[in-house]
Design an enzyme around this catalytic site. Structure first.
Site, PDB file in Angstrom:
ATOM      1  N   GLU A   1     106.824  83.756  44.827  1.00  0.00           N
ATOM      2  CA  GLU A   1     105.144  84.251  44.431  1.00  0.00           C
ATOM      3  C   GLU A   1     104.235  84.616  45.386  1.00  0.00           C
ATOM      4  O   GLU A   1     103.844  83.551  46.268  1.00  0.00           O
ATOM      5  CB  GLU A   1     104.817  82.723  43.980  1.00  0.00           C
ATOM      6  CG  GLU A   1     103.634  82.514  42.862  1.00  0.00           C
ATOM      7  CD  GLU A   1     103.381  80.591  42.429  1.00  0.00           C
ATOM      8  OE1 GLU A   1     103.808  80.181  42.784  1.00  0.00           O
ATOM      9  OE2 GLU A   1     101.987  81.327  42.551  1.00  0.00           O
TER      10      GLU A   1
ATOM     11  N   ARG B   1      94.740  86.342  46.183  1.00  0.00           N
ATOM     12  CA  ARG B   1      94.033  85.247  47.046  1.00  0.00           C
ATOM     13  C   ARG B   1      93.468  85.946  48.466  1.00  0.00           C
ATOM     14  O   ARG B   1      92.854  85.297  48.654  1.00  0.00           O
ATOM     15  CB  ARG B   1      94.104  84.329  46.792  1.00  0.00           C
ATOM     16  CG  ARG B   1      94.839  82.680  46.026  1.00  0.00           C
ATOM     17  CD  ARG B   1      94.598  81.191  46.920  1.00  0.00           C
ATOM     18  NE  ARG B   1      96.091  80.732  46.069  1.00  0.00           N
ATOM     19  CZ  ARG B   1      96.277  79.352  45.996  1.00  0.00           C
ATOM     20  NH1 ARG B   1      97.050  79.448  47.987  1.00  0.00           N
ATOM     21  NH2 ARG B   1      97.605  79.490  45.527  1.00  0.00           N
TER      22      ARG B   1
ATOM     23  N   LYS C   1     104.300  75.322  35.047  1.00  0.00           N
ATOM     24  CA  LYS C   1     104.098  74.622  36.425  1.00  0.00           C
ATOM     25  C   LYS C   1     103.302  73.158  35.820  1.00  0.00           C
ATOM     26  O   LYS C   1     102.771  73.483  35.428  1.00  0.00           O
ATOM     27  CB  LYS C   1     103.667  76.436  37.364  1.00  0.00           C
ATOM     28  CG  LYS C   1     102.868  75.786  38.187  1.00  0.00           C
ATOM     29  CD  LYS C   1     102.424  76.423  39.167  1.00  0.00           C
ATOM     30  CE  LYS C   1     101.847  75.389  39.955  1.00  0.00           C
ATOM     31  NZ  LYS C   1     100.809  76.843  41.094  1.00  0.00           N
TER      32      LYS C   1
END
Ligand code: 3PG
Length: 206
Positions: free
Chosen positions: A42, A46, A129
């Site tokens: 993943e 960012r 999640k």
């Protein structure tokens, strides 16, 4: 869609959450992980180079690369164009989920409450999640969620506060498909260090 997100969740019991600042590190880090059996990656959106990192990691044989910290439809479309095969979000909005469905992109939205989960179920999802997992009550809270909703067949990837000493505990829960976490690469770990941490999981090497 459920089948495709299950392929992601079932590919590896640990999904590293990657915050990569230097695109040159992308391939060596992906190779260090994949060669030690950590195949689901993943890449969080960012850092300024995150999209390039997805492109680079997607070239590594055996890697199943997704985008993380996906916040809206524009991110979904950017991630798909870069070669991401799934998206993960820290939370859930209708705009985000609808965009992922429209883009035919498997999505794992973040949930912290029963209402979040119900919102996702309303839109046809039942893979989530659970974030931030430890701060949100940890294993006892996820057990409570599962007690109420487990009969619907839902499954989770808890993330947030999980590390090398606790990841296996979460996997004891029948509703937990895999766990996410940044511990394999945290602290700007070198590819050698990442390989060492990944090997410590004891997964089947590739
Ligand atoms: C995430 O991005 O999903 C979390 O920041 C990962 O949490 P951790 O750093 O506690 O593993």
């Amino acid at each position: 869609m459920v089948k495709r997100i299950d392929q992601v969740l079932d590919a590896c019991p640990v999904m590293p959450v990657l915050v990569i600042n230097d695109v040159k590190q992308a391939r060596p880090i992906a190779e260090a992980l994949v060669s030690n059996g950590v195949t689901t990656l993943e890449v969080t959106l960012r850092t300024p180079c995150a999209i390039e990192v997805i492109q680079e990691m997607a070239k590594v044989p055996g890697a199943l690369v997704g985008a993380g910290t996906v916040l809206h439809g524009q991110h979904v479309r950017q991630a798909k164009a870069a070669g991401a095969q799934f998206v993960v979000s820290p939370g859930i909005t209708t705009e985000l989920v609808r965009s992922a469905l429209a883009a035919d992109m498997p999505i794992l939205p973040g949930t912290a409450t029963i209402s979040d989960i119900m919102m996702g179920m309303d839109m046809g999802l039942n893979r989530f999640k659970f974030f931030p997992a430890v701060l949100n009550g940890g294993i006892p809270k996820l057990k409570a969620f599962s007690g109420v909703l487990g009969h619907t067949g839902l499954r989770f990837c808890p993330t947030g506060g999980i590390d090398g000493s606790t990841w296996k505990d979460w996997l004891q829960l029948p509703t937990v498909a895999c766990v996410g976490g940044s511990w394999l690469t945290s602290g700007n770990a070198t590819p050698e260090e990442v390989a060492k941490r990944a090997a410590a999981l004891g997964l089947k090497k590739k």
